[in-house]
Write an enzyme that holds these catalytic residues in place. Structure first.
Site, PDB file in Angstrom:
ATOM      1  N   TYR A 164       0.929  -1.110   0.332  1.00 54.38           N
ATOM      2  CA  TYR A 164       0.320  -0.371   0.094  1.00 54.38           C
ATOM      3  C   TYR A 164       0.576   1.621   0.058  1.00 54.38           C
ATOM      4  O   TYR A 164       2.140   1.644   0.634  1.00 54.38           O
ATOM      5  CB  TYR A 164      -1.235   0.141   1.280  1.00 54.38           C
ATOM      6  CG  TYR A 164      -2.052  -1.152   1.164  1.00 54.38           C
ATOM      7  CD1 TYR A 164      -2.501  -1.977   0.349  1.00 54.38           C
ATOM      8  CD2 TYR A 164      -3.009  -1.191   2.538  1.00 54.38           C
ATOM      9  CE1 TYR A 164      -3.811  -2.637   0.468  1.00 54.38           C
ATOM     10  CE2 TYR A 164      -3.820  -2.129   2.327  1.00 54.38           C
ATOM     11  CZ  TYR A 164      -4.124  -2.893   1.159  1.00 54.38           C
ATOM     12  OH  TYR A 164      -5.094  -3.950   0.950  1.00 54.38           O
ATOM     13  N   SER A 176     -13.980  -4.391   0.083  1.00 55.26           N
ATOM     14  CA  SER A 176     -15.024  -3.545  -0.822  1.00 55.26           C
ATOM     15  C   SER A 176     -16.569  -3.396  -0.466  1.00 55.26           C
ATOM     16  O   SER A 176     -17.194  -3.927  -1.126  1.00 55.26           O
ATOM     17  CB  SER A 176     -15.007  -3.953  -2.523  1.00 55.26           C
ATOM     18  OG  SER A 176     -14.983  -3.535  -3.226  1.00 55.26           O
ATOM     19  N   PRO A 177     -16.314  -3.428   0.854  1.00 50.93           N
ATOM     20  CA  PRO A 177     -18.250  -3.881   1.455  1.00 50.93           C
ATOM     21  C   PRO A 177     -19.666  -2.874   0.771  1.00 50.93           C
ATOM     22  O   PRO A 177     -20.176  -3.502   0.769  1.00 50.93           O
ATOM     23  CB  PRO A 177     -18.035  -3.718   3.165  1.00 50.93           C
ATOM     24  CG  PRO A 177     -16.420  -2.505   2.821  1.00 50.93           C
ATOM     25  CD  PRO A 177     -15.911  -2.640   2.338  1.00 50.93           C
ATOM     26  N   LEU A 178     -18.521  -1.846   0.281  1.00 51.52           N
ATOM     27  CA  LEU A 178     -19.441  -0.609  -0.964  1.00 51.52           C
ATOM     28  C   LEU A 178     -19.143  -1.172  -2.429  1.00 51.52           C
ATOM     29  O   LEU A 178     -19.959  -0.347  -2.896  1.00 51.52           O
ATOM     30  CB  LEU A 178     -19.743   1.016  -0.540  1.00 51.52           C
ATOM     31  CG  LEU A 178     -19.427   0.796   1.552  1.00 51.52           C
ATOM     32  CD1 LEU A 178     -19.762   2.254   1.428  1.00 51.52           C
ATOM     33  CD2 LEU A 178     -21.102   0.362   1.891  1.00 51.52           C
ATOM     34  N   GLY A 201     -16.844  -0.135  -4.409  1.00 43.72           N
ATOM     35  CA  GLY A 201     -16.371   0.768  -4.679  1.00 43.72           C
ATOM     36  C   GLY A 201     -17.163   1.919  -5.001  1.00 43.72           C
ATOM     37  O   GLY A 201     -17.007   3.208  -5.560  1.00 43.72           O
ATOM     38  N   GLY A 202     -18.015   2.508  -3.654  1.00 49.11           N
ATOM     39  CA  GLY A 202     -19.078   3.881  -3.920  1.00 49.11           C
ATOM     40  C   GLY A 202     -20.394   3.096  -4.425  1.00 49.11           C
ATOM     41  O   GLY A 202     -21.374   4.139  -3.855  1.00 49.11           O
ATOM     42  N   LEU A 248     -22.805   1.313  -3.365  1.00 47.98           N
ATOM     43  CA  LEU A 248     -23.629   1.124  -2.331  1.00 47.98           C
ATOM     44  C   LEU A 248     -23.840   2.167  -1.146  1.00 47.98           C
ATOM     45  O   LEU A 248     -24.216   1.789  -0.556  1.00 47.98           O
ATOM     46  CB  LEU A 248     -23.617  -0.024  -1.274  1.00 47.98           C
ATOM     47  CG  LEU A 248     -23.571  -2.089  -2.798  1.00 47.98           C
ATOM     48  CD1 LEU A 248     -22.844  -3.282  -2.096  1.00 47.98           C
ATOM     49  CD2 LEU A 248     -25.194  -1.735  -2.571  1.00 47.98           C
ATOM     50  N   GLY A 249     -22.924   3.314  -1.638  1.00 49.22           N
ATOM     51  CA  GLY A 249     -22.506   4.306  -0.503  1.00 49.22           C
ATOM     52  C   GLY A 249     -23.974   5.680  -1.496  1.00 49.22           C
ATOM     53  O   GLY A 249     -23.899   6.834  -0.683  1.00 49.22           O
ATOM     54  N   GLY A 250     -24.354   5.132  -2.048  1.00 52.76           N
ATOM     55  CA  GLY A 250     -25.792   5.732  -2.663  1.00 52.76           C
ATOM     56  C   GLY A 250     -25.404   6.929  -3.793  1.00 52.76           C
ATOM     57  O   GLY A 250     -25.345   8.601  -3.722  1.00 52.76           O
TER      58      GLY A 250
END
Length: 323
Positions: free
Chosen positions: A53, A211-213, A215-216, A218-220
């Site tokens: 990273y 990656s629970p969202l 890549g975004g 699922l973030g709205g």
């Protein structure tokens, strides 16, 4: 904060994991240190990083940022369950990556120097190495454990049969083997429900979704694109256009429940059997505060069933595709 044991171990970890991939390339060192301090204030003790990273700042830069944070003292290292990873090419030279005994030793010592610590609590194989036999891998890990440099070992991006291979090889050596698997898992991408989740549960591995969202997405994403706060391109734009009704239904349901879409996605993962805690890689303090709030969300069966209707999942193999 809620806590749980990591897999079949006695190690207690928070049900929120602070992912550090953005520390350096996206988040300044001062802001990264502030987020880590806030994590401890909120009771989060589980931090995840990797030797590679650092992105545009350079490989290893993220571990160095964490190391300088540990060096501030105040019990920062002692209060942290530290997870890092090995596999990726760190130098353009033979044996500069993967899971040979040679690279495991070299990479572990380099990570310890960057992190300014004498041990890693959870050392994770970032990917499966098909060219290195498990007896060699476990021999290298046995040495690291005996030296006190590693406490537990986990995998990342493994298939179900890779977990089985690793565990059976470890059993032949009478060692603990893997205690966790870090895999992509969210409401959109549920492939691990077929074989990885069942294998992890069978062998006593805690699952740590990355990656629970998605890549975004699922973030709205629908609301954000409509109000102009986010622009989409490439595959993300294609996915949204092909699944607009699905995402709209999801965001509406989140609003009905009184949660943000991102918090609901994280809460759903925390209700899945075998999941230890999802990794959230915040760029800002606001994102981190929102992620941690998901730990307190309780979803009833009606809500879980509705989410399965919006984003259908998988059965365990072979029932997923056969009788």
């Amino acid at each position: 904060m809620d806590y749980t044991h990591l897999g079949r171990t006695g190690l207690s970890v928070s049900r929120a994991v602070l992912g550090t991939m953005n520390f350096g390339p996206e988040t300044s060192e001062d802001d990264s240190h502030a987020i880590m301090d806030r994590a401890h204030e909120l009771g989060v003790n589980f931090f995840d990083t990797a030797n590679g990273y650092g992105g545009s700042v350079g490989k290893g830069a993220t571990e160095e940022i964490i190391g300088r944070w540990f060096a501030k003292g105040g019990g920062r290292r002692e209060k942290t369950v530290l997870a890092t990873k090995v596999y990726g090419e760190m130098i353009d030279w033979p044996n500069g990556g993967k899971l040979s005994a040679y690279n495991i030793r070299q990479s572990l010592d380099a990570s310890l120097r960057r992190l300014q610590t004498d041990h890693v609590d959870l050392y994770q194989f970032h990917h499966v190495d098909r060219a290195t036999p498990w007896d060699e891998i476990w021999q290298a890990i046995d040495v690291a454990v005996q030296q006190g440099k590693v406490l537990y070992v986990g995998s990342s991006n493994f298939a179900g049969f890779h977990i089985a291979q690793a565990q059976e090889a470890a059993a032949r050596r009478n060692t603990l083997g893997l205690v966790s698997e870090q895999s992509i898992y969210n409401l959109v991408v549920r492939d691990i429900e077929r074989e990885v989740l069942p294998a992890a549960r069978e062998y006593g591995l805690g699952v740590i979704p990355w990656s629970p969202l998605q890549g975004g997405l699922l973030g709205g994403v629908i609301e954000k694109t409509e109000n102009g706060s986010r622009r989409l391109s490439g595959r993300s734009a294609e996915y949204v256009e092909g699944h607009r009704d699905q995402l709209t239904a999801y965001e509406s349901f989140a609003k009905e429940l009184g949660h943000t879409p991102g918090e609901l996605a994280l809460a759903w993962l925390l209700h899945q059997p075998g999941v230890t805690a999802p990794i959230t890689g915040p760029r800002t303090m606001e994102q981190w505060e929102s992620a941690v709030r998901a730990v307190d969300i309780r979803l009833d069966q009606r809500a879980l069933d509705r989410l399965d209707e919006i984003f259908p999942g998988h059965k365990t193999s072979p029932e997923d595709y056969a009788w």
